[in-house]
Scaffold this motif. Structure first.
Motif, PDB file in Angstrom:
ATOM      1  N   LEU A  99       0.829  -1.203   0.000  1.00 32.83           N
ATOM      2  CA  LEU A  99       0.000   0.000   0.000  1.00 32.83           C
ATOM      3  C   LEU A  99       0.870   1.263   0.000  1.00 32.83           C
ATOM      4  CD1 LEU A  99      -2.963   0.838  -0.015  1.00 32.83           C
ATOM      5  CD2 LEU A  99      -2.953   0.784   2.486  1.00 32.83           C
ATOM      6  N   TYR A 100       2.030   1.161   0.614  1.00 28.76           N
ATOM      7  CA  TYR A 100       2.924   2.315   0.683  1.00 28.76           C
ATOM      8  C   TYR A 100       3.609   2.593  -0.656  1.00 28.76           C
ATOM      9  CZ  TYR A 100       6.252   5.593   2.781  1.00 28.76           C
ATOM     10  OH  TYR A 100       6.969   6.728   3.111  1.00 28.76           O
ATOM     11  N   THR A 101       3.809   1.559  -1.458  1.00 27.02           N
ATOM     12  CA  THR A 101       4.591   1.712  -2.691  1.00 27.02           C
ATOM     13  C   THR A 101       3.767   1.699  -3.974  1.00 27.02           C
ATOM     14  OG1 THR A 101       4.981  -0.699  -2.702  1.00 27.02           O
ATOM     15  CG2 THR A 101       6.652   0.685  -1.657  1.00 27.02           C
ATOM     16  N   ASP A 102       2.538   1.202  -3.928  1.00 26.58           N
ATOM     17  CA  ASP A 102       1.704   1.064  -5.127  1.00 26.58           C
ATOM     18  C   ASP A 102       0.712   2.230  -5.194  1.00 26.58           C
ATOM     19  OD1 ASP A 102      -0.167   0.367  -7.100  1.00 26.58           O
ATOM     20  OD2 ASP A 102      -0.044  -1.763  -6.645  1.00 26.58           O
ATOM     21  N   GLN A 103       0.989   3.214  -6.016  1.00 29.20           N
ATOM     22  CA  GLN A 103       0.153   4.420  -6.070  1.00 29.20           C
ATOM     23  C   GLN A 103      -1.265   4.104  -6.525  1.00 29.20           C
ATOM     24  OE1 GLN A 103       1.870   7.704  -8.217  1.00 29.20           O
ATOM     25  NE2 GLN A 103       0.031   8.972  -8.096  1.00 29.20           N
ATOM     26  N   SER A 104      -1.412   3.194  -7.473  1.00 29.55           N
ATOM     27  CA  SER A 104      -2.741   2.847  -7.976  1.00 29.55           C
ATOM     28  C   SER A 104      -3.595   2.210  -6.879  1.00 29.55           C
ATOM     29  CB  SER A 104      -2.622   1.898  -9.166  1.00 29.55           C
ATOM     30  OG  SER A 104      -3.909   1.502  -9.619  1.00 29.55           O
ATOM     31  N   ALA A 105      -3.007   1.258  -6.148  1.00 30.20           N
ATOM     32  CA  ALA A 105      -3.736   0.605  -5.056  1.00 30.20           C
ATOM     33  C   ALA A 105      -4.068   1.611  -3.963  1.00 30.20           C
ATOM     34  CB  ALA A 105      -2.904  -0.545  -4.492  1.00 30.20           C
ATOM     35  N   TRP A 106      -3.141   2.520  -3.706  1.00 34.22           N
ATOM     36  CA  TRP A 106      -3.337   3.542  -2.672  1.00 34.22           C
ATOM     37  C   TRP A 106      -4.499   4.472  -3.040  1.00 34.22           C
ATOM     38  CZ3 TRP A 106      -3.272   8.843  -2.166  1.00 34.22           C
ATOM     39  CH2 TRP A 106      -3.063   9.369  -0.886  1.00 34.22           C
ATOM     40  N   GLU A 107      -4.553   4.907  -4.283  1.00 35.37           N
ATOM     41  CA  GLU A 107      -5.619   5.818  -4.720  1.00 35.37           C
ATOM     42  C   GLU A 107      -6.975   5.124  -4.715  1.00 35.37           C
ATOM     43  OE1 GLU A 107      -4.093   7.228  -8.428  1.00 35.37           O
ATOM     44  OE2 GLU A 107      -2.900   8.833  -7.494  1.00 35.37           O
ATOM     45  N   THR A 108      -7.003   3.834  -5.075  1.00 34.82           N
ATOM     46  CA  THR A 108      -8.252   3.074  -5.009  1.00 34.82           C
ATOM     47  C   THR A 108      -8.730   2.955  -3.572  1.00 34.82           C
ATOM     48  OG1 THR A 108      -7.713   1.782  -6.992  1.00 34.82           O
ATOM     49  CG2 THR A 108      -9.318   0.835  -5.467  1.00 34.82           C
ATOM     50  N   ALA A 109      -7.789   2.676  -2.660  1.00 37.36           N
ATOM     51  CA  ALA A 109      -8.133   2.557  -1.239  1.00 37.36           C
ATOM     52  C   ALA A 109      -8.667   3.875  -0.700  1.00 37.36           C
ATOM     53  CB  ALA A 109      -6.903   2.114  -0.446  1.00 37.36           C
TER      54      ALA A 109
END
Length: 415
Positions: free
Chosen positions: A335-345
């Motif tokens: 979650l800290y390194t994946d911008q796409s997953a972070w924005e979805t979250a």
């Protein structure tokens, strides 16, 4: 139209800048103020800055004493329409006095969260035998008895409401679900929210007098953070919260990026500038204020099934949910390194706020429930036979124990 009077009876003054319970109580007081109630707030603890802040809400603050008939004089003078107990211990100590002096006053118990649920989970390794353990728990019997003696009990978690109705068979008429009441996010709020690249580091936050928070910080320090830090050597973990004692402060280690800040003035600022919130909660109850804040301020999180209880309501979570600590580490790094997953979250969190924490909807439902209960108070009390029975036994036991303590104290002071 006659202005109603609300008398809150508590053991402590609410601290909205330090505890989720303080936020909860402040929100309830604001609701009653909006409903045009004159608010009196009495607590057994000494006056402090938190008691002074209540006056900004227009509340009149009062120092009250348990096991002392001076309380009878105070409540008789106020003659409230509604008495609100801040947690069940306040009802145990003062409920019988309210019944004697102001029998027509509606009695509300704000549970904050179910104490017996949190304490039971603290003792067991999983929820497999949770209901069996609860039914054998004396604290559960005390807390549920307090609910039955009250005309209405407020629940902050939908899970807790369902547990009381479905497993402990409490009449739903006596209960009302009202979650935290965050302000709605505006388009401007979202546009001004710092993005992925404007944030750095991890956050752990929570009042350290609350045992689940302490437990989570030691778990982070001993097991989770060293593994996360190994994968992300430039990241730090900011550990924040009121009432950090020496045991917590000694965990501070700049070299390992485990930074204990203690109490902070603005949770909003630190949430908005950190990238991921870590909340490995192993036991607890109610809704978690830190996770609500993580959604409000656009900070995805990693937490446990207990952490999300009563909050997500079958919606995708704003981060990841696991109580496997190896997976917790891996998800934290992802979650800290994946911008796409972070924005979805982050977007998932905004959706949860919109659908499950609609302030206007929950406020109106609360107003209608109060009006209904006040209008049908005698009918509700007549139907609540077990509550009447518990009032009788409570009066015979707690009342006379209190009077004995009062007389004993008199003799001590007379010496």
């Amino acid at each position: 139209m006659k202005r109603g009077k609300l008398f809150v009876i508590a053991l402590v003054w609410p601290e909205p800048n330090a505890t989720a319970a303080g936020i909860r109580m402040t929100q309830l007081l604001e609701l009653f103020k909006h409903m045009n109630y004159k608010i009196y707030y009495g607590a057994t603890s000494a006056f402090n800055d938190a008691s002074a802040a209540l006056q900004e809400l227009g509340a009149e603050v009062l120092k009250i004493e348990s096991n002392n008939k001076s309380f009878d004089e105070i409540i008789h003078k106020i003659n409230p329409d509604i008495v609100l107990f801040d947690r069940f211990i306040a009802e145990e100590q003062f409920g019988w006095r309210v019944d004697e002096i102001c029998p027509k006053a509606m009695k509300i118990l704000d549970t904050e969260d179910l104490h017996f649920l949190r304490e039971t989970r603290k003792k067991i390794s999983s929820d497999k035998n949770l209901i069996i353990e609860i039914k054998q728990n004396d604290l559960a019997k005390r807390e549920v008895a307090s609910m039955l003696r009250s005309d209405l009990s407020l629940l902050i978690s939908s899970f807790e409401l369902e547990l009381l109705v479905n497993e402990l068979k409490i009449d739903e008429t006596l209960l009302h679900y009202i979650p935290f009441l965050p302000e709605a996010l505006s388009l401007k709020n979202l546009e001004e929210m710092p993005g992925f690249n404007e944030r750095q580091h991890f956050l752990s936050i929570g009042n350290f007098m609350h045992q689940p928070n302490r437990d989570a910080v030691f778990l982070l320090h001993d097991e989770i953070w060293p593994k996360v830090r190994k994968e992300l050597p430039d990241a730090d973990l900011l550990v924040c919260g009121a009432y950090a004692d020496d045991q917590i402060k000694k965990l501070h280690n700049k070299k390992n990026g485990f930074l204990v800040y203690g109490h902070i003035q603005s949770a909003e600022e630190i949430f908005k500038h950190t990238r991921v919130c870590l909340a490995p909660l192993q036991f607890g109850a109610g809704q978690k204020g830190k996770l609500l804040d993580s959604m409000r301020f656009g900070t995805p999180n990693i937490t446990t099934p207990i952490g999300v209880e009563g909050m997500k309501n079958d919606l995708p979570w704003n981060g990841y949910i696991t109580d496997d600590w190896e997976e917790f580490v891996n998800r934290s790094v992802d979650l800290y390194t994946d911008q796409s997953a972070w924005e979805t979250a982050q977007k998932n969190g905004f959706t949860i706020l919109e659908k499950s924490f609609d302030k206007q909807k929950n406020t109106e439902a609360f107003r209608l429930k109060i009006e209904f209960t006040l209008t049908h108070l005698e009918e509700i009390r007549t139907a609540n036979f077990f509550g009447a029975m518990l009032k009788l036994h409570n009066s015979k036991s707690t009342k006379y124990l209190s009077k004995w303590i009062e007389e004993k104290n008199k003799k001590l002071y007379d010496v």
